[in-house]
Design an enzyme around this catalytic site. Structure first.
Site, PDB file in Angstrom:
ATOM      1  CG  HIS A  18     -14.935   3.007   3.305  1.00 49.08           C
ATOM      2  ND1 HIS A  18     -14.780   3.292   1.964  1.00 49.08           N
ATOM      3  CD2 HIS A  18     -13.707   3.153   3.858  1.00 49.08           C
ATOM      4  CE1 HIS A  18     -13.517   3.592   1.726  1.00 49.08           C
ATOM      5  NE2 HIS A  18     -12.843   3.508   2.846  1.00 49.08           N
ATOM      6  CG  MET A  22      -7.202   7.715   3.822  1.00 42.80           C
ATOM      7  SD  MET A  22      -5.570   7.959   3.131  1.00 42.80           S
ATOM      8  CE  MET A  22      -5.591   6.795   1.779  1.00 42.80           C
ATOM      9  CG  MET A  67     -15.845  -3.593  -2.627  1.00 41.03           C
ATOM     10  SD  MET A  67     -17.417  -2.922  -2.090  1.00 41.03           S
ATOM     11  CE  MET A  67     -18.507  -4.031  -2.961  1.00 41.03           C
ATOM     12  CB  SER A  68      -9.751  -0.614  -3.272  1.00 39.99           C
ATOM     13  OG  SER A  68      -8.834   0.456  -3.341  1.00 39.99           O
ATOM     14  CB  VAL A 106     -16.639  -5.625   1.573  1.00 38.33           C
ATOM     15  CG1 VAL A 106     -17.913  -5.630   0.742  1.00 38.33           C
ATOM     16  CG2 VAL A 106     -16.983  -5.664   3.062  1.00 38.33           C
ATOM     17  NE  ARG A 157      -4.237   4.292  -3.830  1.00 43.25           N
ATOM     18  CZ  ARG A 157      -3.912   4.322  -2.528  1.00 43.25           C
ATOM     19  NH1 ARG A 157      -4.305   3.351  -1.730  1.00 43.25           N
ATOM     20  NH2 ARG A 157      -3.202   5.323  -2.044  1.00 43.25           N
TER      21      ARG A 157
END
Ligand code: PAF
Length: 302
Positions: A38, A31, A185-186, A177, A188
């Site tokens: 990512h 997204m 990790m996000s 990660v 958000r």
């Protein structure tokens, strides 16, 4: 040079050309608002596949009314630069009307694996995820698709969908990660104020402590181990560490996602999934621990 494709038609034509040249296709659905999690998925796909497609689509049908669809972070220029430096050549960024033209009405219904955890807190979420992922798989027709373990329930639900619907793609599990202080990790995480960001690693700490307690309790066959009590104490730790509330903290089988409510349930579990979702300010963070009971980590194994 990175190519940004916005129409399904162009994506299909490009994929056809790639396939004609005999190359395998790796796919990373996202997204957007990339972070190193990512980038790791992209790098792994590039390493293992002939060509890699990355999609960016903030899928409206996986957000319930009142969730963060409108404020979900978006920055295509930044994402383009990050993906290009990771070596990605193709970004598929369709608009909402390209994916869901007027009259669109079909939904995939995720099964019981989607009913607990995030599925219980976010009704319809996994139907929306499965529907968009199935559409993306049909457009990109990847040989391999890469998903992070942070969204472990999503990963298991998608694996089941591909098995049940005889999809040919191989789903590749990739390790979560983390930031240096342990925070998963996000995208958000960008919502967090400096103070909230400082408190956020408590989620990982709670998961680690609970994992250790479960492994230690196994040594005595879970005699006297009270899951309920352990969960309550970790929830109290989280609320005492700056979290506003705990949506869920549960122990389950990593294979069936069936909740382990007591020592008896735990005895029949080989691989454990500790699932957590908690609110810090207005932000809902999720994280998990997945491990074999003999302490061999399963994170990242295919
Ligand atoms: O994990 C995500 O980013 C999304 O749920 C996904 C798989 C791209 C579907 O919209």
């Amino acid at each position: 040079m990175i190519k940004v494709i916005t129409t399904i038609r162009e994506a299909v034509e490009t994929i056809n050309d790639i396939k004609k040249s005999g190359l395998s296709v790796g796919f990373v659905p996202t997204m957007g608002y990339f972070h190193d999690g990512h980038i790791e998925l992209m790098k792994r796909s590039i390493k293992e596949c002939g060509e890699t497609f990355v999609s960016i689509f903030v899928n409206p049908i996986q957000f319930a009314p009142g969730e963060d669809l409108a404020r979900y972070p978006r920055d295509l220029e930044r994402d383009k630069t990050m993906a290009a430096s990771a070596g990605v050549k193709y970004l598929f960024c369709p608009g909402v009307s390209e994916m869901y033209p007027e009259g669109f009405q079909t939904r995939i219904s995720a099964g019981p694996l989607a009913s607990d955890f995030c599925g219980a807190s976010r009704p319809g979420h996994f139907d929306g995820v499965c529907t968009v992922v199935a559409k993306l798989f049909n457009i990109i027709t990847p040989d391999r698709a890469y998903f992070g373990m942070k969204d472990y329930q999503q990963l298991v639900v998608i694996e089941k969908m591909t098995e049940d619907l005889n999809m040919k793609v191989k789903i590749v599990r990739c390790e979560t990660v983390r930031e240096k202080d342990g925070l998963a990790m996000s995208s958000r995480n960008s919502y967090l104020s400096p103070e909230e960001r400082k408190a956020a690693p408590a989620l990982k700490i709670a998961l680690e402590k609970l994992e250790l307690e479960i492994i230690e309790a196994r040594a005595s066959d879970f005699k006297g181990f009270d899951i309920e009590k352990a969960l309550e104490s970790h929830k109290a730790f989280l609320t005492g560490s700056g979290f506003k509330g705990v949506d869920y903290l549960k122990v389950a089988s990593a294979d069936t996602l069936a909740e382990a409510r007591n020592a008896g349930d735990l005895r029949s579990v080989d691989r454990v999934f500790i699932a957590a979702a908690a609110f810090i300010g207005r932000t809902r963070l999720i994280d998990n621990a997945v491990f074999d009971l003999d302490k061999k980590k399963v994170n990242g194994h295919e």
